[in-house]
Design an enzyme around this catalytic site. Structure first.
Site, PDB file in Angstrom:
ATOM      1  N   THR A  27      82.811 -10.698  53.274  1.00  0.00           N
ATOM      2  CA  THR A  27      84.151 -10.153  53.056  1.00  0.00           C
ATOM      3  C   THR A  27      83.995  -8.885  52.219  1.00  0.00           C
ATOM      4  O   THR A  27      82.910  -8.603  51.720  1.00  0.00           O
ATOM      5  CB  THR A  27      85.056 -11.144  52.292  1.00  0.00           C
ATOM      6  OG1 THR A  27      84.579 -11.286  50.949  1.00  0.00           O
ATOM      7  CG2 THR A  27      85.097 -12.506  52.966  1.00  0.00           C
ATOM      8  N   ALA A  56      81.298 -12.355  48.557  1.00  0.00           N
ATOM      9  CA  ALA A  56      82.572 -12.012  47.920  1.00  0.00           C
ATOM     10  C   ALA A  56      82.295 -10.887  46.933  1.00  0.00           C
ATOM     11  O   ALA A  56      81.372 -10.990  46.123  1.00  0.00           O
ATOM     12  CB  ALA A  56      83.144 -13.228  47.209  1.00  0.00           C
ATOM     13  N   VAL A  82      77.246 -12.754  45.733  1.00  0.00           N
ATOM     14  CA  VAL A  82      78.151 -11.772  45.152  1.00  0.00           C
ATOM     15  C   VAL A  82      77.812 -10.393  45.706  1.00  0.00           C
ATOM     16  O   VAL A  82      76.647  -9.996  45.731  1.00  0.00           O
ATOM     17  CB  VAL A  82      78.038 -11.772  43.615  1.00  0.00           C
ATOM     18  CG1 VAL A  82      79.000 -10.758  43.032  1.00  0.00           C
ATOM     19  CG2 VAL A  82      78.337 -13.153  43.070  1.00  0.00           C
ATOM     20  N   LYS A  83      78.858  -9.702  46.156  1.00  0.00           N
ATOM     21  CA  LYS A  83      78.646  -8.375  46.734  1.00  0.00           C
ATOM     22  C   LYS A  83      78.844  -7.328  45.639  1.00  0.00           C
ATOM     23  O   LYS A  83      79.870  -7.310  44.949  1.00  0.00           O
ATOM     24  CB  LYS A  83      79.672  -8.159  47.853  1.00  0.00           C
ATOM     25  CG  LYS A  83      79.074  -7.633  49.144  1.00  0.00           C
ATOM     26  CD  LYS A  83      80.129  -7.633  50.215  1.00  0.00           C
ATOM     27  CE  LYS A  83      79.659  -6.933  51.466  1.00  0.00           C
ATOM     28  NZ  LYS A  83      80.728  -6.798  52.439  1.00  0.00           N
ATOM     29  N   ILE A  84      77.842  -6.466  45.503  1.00  0.00           N
ATOM     30  CA  ILE A  84      77.858  -5.456  44.438  1.00  0.00           C
ATOM     31  C   ILE A  84      77.601  -4.091  45.087  1.00  0.00           C
ATOM     32  O   ILE A  84      76.668  -3.961  45.880  1.00  0.00           O
ATOM     33  CB  ILE A  84      76.718  -5.749  43.422  1.00  0.00           C
ATOM     34  CG1 ILE A  84      76.815  -7.182  42.887  1.00  0.00           C
ATOM     35  CG2 ILE A  84      76.658  -4.688  42.333  1.00  0.00           C
ATOM     36  CD1 ILE A  84      77.395  -7.349  41.524  1.00  0.00           C
TER      37      ILE A  84
END
Ligand code: G3P
Length: 218
Positions: A27, A56, A82-84
């Site tokens: 996402t 996310a 976790v998207k960074i």
């Protein structure tokens, strides 16, 4: 090559999961906003359906803020990545989070050096954006192939996600480039089933069967 679905829509996720094609979900803030629900509610609902990694994204732009958000989001379910975003602050956060065992998907990758930085920071997933590069007149798929080669050449543990995929041809090219994963919109994944010769074949088999009066198999 694994298929991730690039959406936050739970209906689409369930449908592709039922087809047995779902290895994970990605996402981003835009996709989350499209669903008009709370972030946590949306992510937890996705994680209740999907066994594989669910990406996310944080919204903080400084390292401390990213760390706080990432640790919080990662606590919602075991399979969250976790998207960074690819910035100096993001690379710093990725290094710390990876050392804590939190999986990071470094996003908005548009060059090979950016992918190298992500790999060196320990990102589990690296997401070059094919479609958005193509939009600027650069060959996005070339970057995917270069990233895959780099990962193999230097023995990094990261997986390359071909992202920002706009159609079936991008999927074909991702396979050819050796991408570990392609994250694909719902319409594209459904489009992969289609071939006019398949439709024509089914039609002629049915016609021949019925003309011969063979009736029901059961
Ligand atoms: O996975 C990245 C994706 O969400 C961005 O796709 O089509 O907005 O460039 P697009």
């Amino acid at each position: 090559m694994k298929f991730f679905l690039d959406t936050a829509n739970i209906g689409q996720i369930k449908e592709i999961n039922d087809l047995g094609l779902l290895d994970g979900v990605t996402t981003n803030p835009t996709l989350i906003a499209r669903e008009k629900k709370k972030f946590r509610e949306t992510v937890e609902e996705i994680c209740s359906v999907v066994k594989g990694p669910v990406s996310a994204e944080v919204i903080a732009l400084d390292t401390d803020g990213m760390l706080k958000e990432a640790r919080f989001v990662a606590s919602w379910a075991k399979n969250i990545a976790v998207k960074i975003p690819m910035t100096p602050a993001g690379a710093k956060a990725t290094k710390i989070l990876s050392s804590e065992g939190i999986k990071v998907n470094m996003t908005l990758i548009f060059s090979l050096p950016q992918a190298l930085i992500a790999a060196k920071a320990g990102a589990k997933f690296i997401s070059p954006f094919i479609g958005r590069l193509d939009d600027t007149g650069q060959d996005g798929m070339e970057l995917v192939a270069d990233c895959v080669e780099m990962i193999h050449e230097f023995g990094f543990d990261s997986e390359i996600i071909a992202a920002s995929i706009r159609g079936p041809l991008h999927v074909v090219q991702s396979i050819q480039a050796g991408a570990h994963i392609a994250t694909v919109p719902y319409s594209t994944i459904m489009g992969l089933f289609k071939h006019p010769l398949t439709d024509r074949g089914i039609e002629s088999f049915m016609k021949d069967w019925n003309n011969a009066g063979l009736g029901s198999i059961l």
